[in-house]
Design an enzyme around this catalytic site. Sequence first.
Site, PDB file in Angstrom:
ATOM      1  N   GLY A 225       1.859  11.001  -1.305  1.00  0.00           N
ATOM      2  CA  GLY A 225       2.064   9.742  -0.602  1.00  0.00           C
ATOM      3  C   GLY A 225       0.835   8.857  -0.706  1.00  0.00           C
ATOM      4  O   GLY A 225       0.332   8.589  -1.800  1.00  0.00           O
ATOM      5  N   ASP A 226       0.347   8.422   0.446  1.00  0.00           N
ATOM      6  CA  ASP A 226      -0.845   7.557   0.466  1.00  0.00           C
ATOM      7  C   ASP A 226      -2.061   8.296   1.011  1.00  0.00           C
ATOM      8  O   ASP A 226      -2.974   7.698   1.574  1.00  0.00           O
ATOM      9  CB  ASP A 226      -0.576   6.298   1.301  1.00  0.00           C
ATOM     10  CG  ASP A 226      -0.148   6.622   2.733  1.00  0.00           C
ATOM     11  OD1 ASP A 226       0.028   7.814   3.046  1.00  0.00           O
ATOM     12  OD2 ASP A 226       0.004   5.676   3.536  1.00  0.00           O
TER      13      ASP A 226
END
Length: 236
Positions: A158-159
């Site tokens: 993800g981030d």
Amino acid sequence: MLIHNALEDERFHDNPLVSEAPHIRFYAGQPIRSADGHALGTLCLIDREPRTLDNDDLAALADLAEMVEAEFRALHDASTDLLTGLSNRRGFHAIAEHLIAAFSRMDQPASMVFVDLDRFKQINDVHGHDEGDRALVDTANVLLSTFRCSDAVARLGGDEFAILCAHSGDVDGVLHRLNEAFDAHNKSAGRLYDIEYSTGVIAFDPQRHHSIGDLLKEADMRMYDDKERRRATRAK
């Protein structure tokens, strides 16, 4: 490289490995290269007796080398984030476990830096997922340019990003340089958004952190504390 009899080869006849134990006579070597062409090593055959190889033997050696290269490519692909080129979670755990073992032996200080992008979902929702991918790649490049090549930098998913780095105690200095690097990127990139982030930093303690998982968990908790402070500040 193919050497049928090292004693008769002017390049190697006086090499200690030839003139003394183990008395090498025959050598055949096939280069092993990474997917991007970098030399990784050599698959070699060595014997104490002179030998010759025919074309079929040479082809078999080349085939074996290709098999080794394929294994390296598979390991690389399994441990690399394809979007950013950073280590993925699996690769990071493998590398970081070796690093903290070395840090423990040498009694060297180290820190885990956890980086999580703020409002990343908004970038995807407003500007599209292609732009979100670009933000992730830009983040990876900023991290690589800020931290040293000896530091382990990864995209966990993800981030979320993580960096395991040895240091002399100047973690605040590293975070200051990271902030400056993101500020410079945001000013020069010409995007319709800024890359914002929260960080969590935890010093490695071999008495308390028995695995990379322990270290990541604490750094993650620190990151969420930082994220909550930033949310509170924006809400004012």
